[in-house]
Design a protein around this motif. Structure first.
Motif, PDB file in Angstrom:
ATOM      1  N   ALA A  32       0.823  -1.205   0.000  1.00 39.22           N
ATOM      2  CA  ALA A  32       0.000   0.000   0.000  1.00 39.22           C
ATOM      3  C   ALA A  32       0.856   1.254   0.000  1.00 39.22           C
ATOM      4  CB  ALA A  32      -0.923  -0.003   1.216  1.00 39.22           C
ATOM      5  N   GLN A  33       0.311   2.322  -0.568  1.00 38.13           N
ATOM      6  CA  GLN A  33       0.960   3.614  -0.472  1.00 38.13           C
ATOM      7  C   GLN A  33       1.031   4.028   0.996  1.00 38.13           C
ATOM      8  OE1 GLN A  33      -0.943   6.516  -2.970  1.00 38.13           O
ATOM      9  NE2 GLN A  33      -0.844   5.233  -4.802  1.00 38.13           N
ATOM     10  N   ASP A  34       1.996   4.842   1.305  1.00 41.94           N
ATOM     11  CA  ASP A  34       2.183   5.266   2.688  1.00 41.94           C
ATOM     12  C   ASP A  34       0.910   5.935   3.211  1.00 41.94           C
ATOM     13  OD1 ASP A  34       3.704   5.653   5.043  1.00 41.94           O
ATOM     14  OD2 ASP A  34       3.999   7.756   4.499  1.00 41.94           O
ATOM     15  N   GLY A  35       0.423   5.444   4.354  1.00 45.15           N
ATOM     16  CA  GLY A  35      -0.787   5.979   4.960  1.00 45.15           C
ATOM     17  C   GLY A  35      -2.036   5.204   4.628  1.00 45.15           C
ATOM     18  N   TYR A  36      -1.939   4.261   3.687  1.00 44.52           N
ATOM     19  CA  TYR A  36      -3.108   3.478   3.291  1.00 44.52           C
ATOM     20  C   TYR A  36      -3.096   2.070   3.893  1.00 44.52           C
ATOM     21  CZ  TYR A  36      -4.602   7.053   0.014  1.00 44.52           C
ATOM     22  OH  TYR A  36      -5.045   8.225  -0.541  1.00 44.52           O
ATOM     23  N   GLU A  37      -2.164   1.811   4.780  1.00 48.04           N
ATOM     24  CA  GLU A  37      -2.201   0.553   5.524  1.00 48.04           C
ATOM     25  C   GLU A  37      -3.324   0.638   6.560  1.00 48.04           C
ATOM     26  OE1 GLU A  37       1.948   2.018   4.650  1.00 48.04           O
ATOM     27  OE2 GLU A  37       0.269   2.760   5.821  1.00 48.04           O
ATOM     28  N   TYR A  38      -3.791  -0.516   7.023  1.00 44.80           N
ATOM     29  CA  TYR A  38      -4.816  -0.503   8.063  1.00 44.80           C
ATOM     30  C   TYR A  38      -4.568  -1.634   9.061  1.00 44.80           C
ATOM     31  CZ  TYR A  38      -7.131  -3.764   4.745  1.00 44.80           C
ATOM     32  OH  TYR A  38      -7.434  -4.782   3.870  1.00 44.80           O
ATOM     33  N   PRO A  39      -5.158  -1.536  10.255  1.00 42.73           N
ATOM     34  CA  PRO A  39      -4.964  -2.578  11.276  1.00 42.73           C
ATOM     35  C   PRO A  39      -5.522  -3.920  10.821  1.00 42.73           C
ATOM     36  CG  PRO A  39      -5.879  -0.580  12.252  1.00 42.73           C
ATOM     37  CD  PRO A  39      -5.964  -0.406  10.771  1.00 42.73           C
ATOM     38  N   ILE A  40      -4.769  -4.969  11.072  1.00 44.62           N
ATOM     39  CA  ILE A  40      -5.234  -6.334  10.860  1.00 44.62           C
ATOM     40  C   ILE A  40      -5.208  -7.020  12.222  1.00 44.62           C
ATOM     41  CG2 ILE A  40      -4.864  -8.526   9.685  1.00 44.62           C
ATOM     42  CD1 ILE A  40      -3.504  -7.042   7.435  1.00 44.62           C
ATOM     43  N   VAL A  41      -6.385  -7.360  12.717  1.00 46.22           N
ATOM     44  CA  VAL A  41      -6.537  -7.874  14.076  1.00 46.22           C
ATOM     45  C   VAL A  41      -6.975  -9.333  14.026  1.00 46.22           C
ATOM     46  CG1 VAL A  41      -7.778  -7.631  16.259  1.00 46.22           C
ATOM     47  CG2 VAL A  41      -7.136  -5.584  14.944  1.00 46.22           C
ATOM     48  N   PHE A  42      -6.255 -10.181  14.733  1.00 48.04           N
ATOM     49  CA  PHE A  42      -6.601 -11.599  14.849  1.00 48.04           C
ATOM     50  C   PHE A  42      -7.265 -11.811  16.212  1.00 48.04           C
ATOM     51  CE2 PHE A  42      -3.340 -11.363  11.711  1.00 48.04           C
ATOM     52  CZ  PHE A  42      -3.551 -12.421  10.838  1.00 48.04           C
ATOM     53  N   TYR A  43      -8.547 -12.137  16.183  1.00 51.12           N
ATOM     54  CA  TYR A  43      -9.299 -12.335  17.429  1.00 51.12           C
ATOM     55  C   TYR A  43      -9.362 -13.826  17.742  1.00 51.12           C
ATOM     56  CZ  TYR A  43     -13.044 -12.107  20.879  1.00 51.12           C
ATOM     57  OH  TYR A  43     -13.787 -12.215  22.016  1.00 51.12           O
ATOM     58  N   GLY A  44      -8.684 -14.221  18.829  1.00 54.43           N
ATOM     59  CA  GLY A  44      -8.617 -15.627  19.213  1.00 54.43           C
ATOM     60  C   GLY A  44      -7.173 -16.104  19.242  1.00 54.43           C
TER      61      GLY A  44
END
Length: 351
Positions: free
Chosen positions: A258-270
């Motif tokens: 991704a372009q800088d600033g277009y990353e997002y959180p990836i959360v693993f629940y469990g």
């Protein structure tokens, strides 16, 4: 099909303007009376209360649970636009009578009853005492909203999980539990902070009833790409099968390049599930040296997940909704300033 899917994508991008989405992905087969279903409901609810739009694949299981939680967050019972009052539990007997009459329909195919033990009712009494004399204004603080939602969430879970499963058929084919929730709380509206993105690829799985809108695609590959493209607020992965695993690697690839600033959180629940699968360790290793590495989270705590999402949103300057009235406008505005009026009826779709 291509023209249809392009039109859906175009309408969806218009709807997405000015909003921040958090996607919840997970198994389509988790049972409505399971702890997993209840947890995902709470995740969807907390996400919406934090000012995001909760988005899912629009189908059953974890998708239905997340949209149901967001649907509860969007209830406008405190504005007298719905009969249900979060302060009033005196109607529980009448509600139970309604459920009994609906249950009779399903019991014609299954004489056995399957009811969960509602041991949490006593815990709700203390919460009710803290919600007295709430002002009937157009806006509530998030604290007040979550207190109301606690009781509504529990009631919705009791309803949807109380129906016996029909032998030999997947649970999601029985829409009566979802209809019973709608009967209790009222239909979805355009201000409901809940979006579904289903596909005809899985046509045997009906879209769930708890979204303001469905953006339904023919091509599942396009649907997956769009779902993972709009969730700038984050992606939450609950235990699931091959489809969920595919989404993990699609999201990781997208964020890695991704372009800088277009990353997002990836959360693993469990923690146990994702650690034993080996997927968490693989994604964590592959992300080293990439900016999105700092946005990865493995957790069993809904509080920790929400803190992580809100912190990342604040760092990125995302627009969060303070008042659900902001979603009550039946107009969409395109990039050119043109507007198109939508139907305000329940369960609108982009097709």
């Amino acid at each position: 099909m291509s023209v249809h899917d392009f039109s859906i994508m175009d309408a969806l991008m218009d709807y997405a303007e000015g909003k921040s989405f958090v996607a919840i992905c997970g198994g389509h087969a988790i049972l409505r009376n399971s702890r997993e279903y209840r947890d995902v409901m709470e995740l969807g609810n907390r996400i919406a209360n934090a000012g995001f739009i909760t988005v899912s694949g629009g189908g059953p299981g974890a998708m239905e649970a997340s949209n149901l939680g967001a649907y509860i967050a969007g209830l406008k019972h405190y504005q007298h636009q719905h009969h249900h009052n979060c302060n009033n539990n005196n109607n529980s007997n009448n509600n139970n009578q309604k459920l009994d009459s609906i249950h009779e329909t399903t019991e014609t195919t299954n004489e056995s009853e399957s009811k969960i033990d509602n041991n949490n009712n006593n815990d709700n009494d203390n919460n009710n005492n803290t919600i007295e004399n709430i002002t009937k204004s157009s806006s509530f603080s998030k604290y007040q909203r979550e207190k109301c939602n606690h009781d509504d969430l529990q009631r919705a879970f009791e309803i949807i999980s109380s129906f016996p499963q029909i032998p030999g058929r997947p649970e999601f084919e029985n829409v009566l539990p979802a209809k019973a929730v709608i009967e209790e709380f009222g239909p979805t509206k355009c201000y409901t902070p809940s979006l579904g993105i289903p596909t005809w690829r899985y046509g045997h799985e009906p879209p769930n009833l708890f979204t303001a809108y469905h953006a339904k695609f023919f091509q599942n590959s396009v649907r997956e790409a769009v779902l993972l493209d709009i969730c700038y607020g984050g992606l939450i992965l609950t235990p699931g099968g091959p489809g969920t695993v595919q989404e993990i690697f699609q999201a990781a690839c997208r964020c890695a390049y991704a372009q800088d600033g277009y990353e997002y959180p990836i959360v693993f629940y469990g923690i146990e599930y994702w650690t034993n699968s080996g997927i968490w360790d693989l994604i964590k290793r592959q992300s080293i040296g990439r900016k999105y590495h700092q946005y990865l989270l493995l957790s069993d705590s809904i509080e920790e997940i929400m803190d992580h999402l809100v912190k990342c949103a604040e760092e990125k300057g995302l627009n969060l909704i303070d008042d659900f009235n902001q979603l009550d406008n039946p107009y969409w505005y395109s990039k050119h300033g043109e507007s198109a009026r939508l139907s305000t009826s329940s369960q609108n779709s982009f097709y």
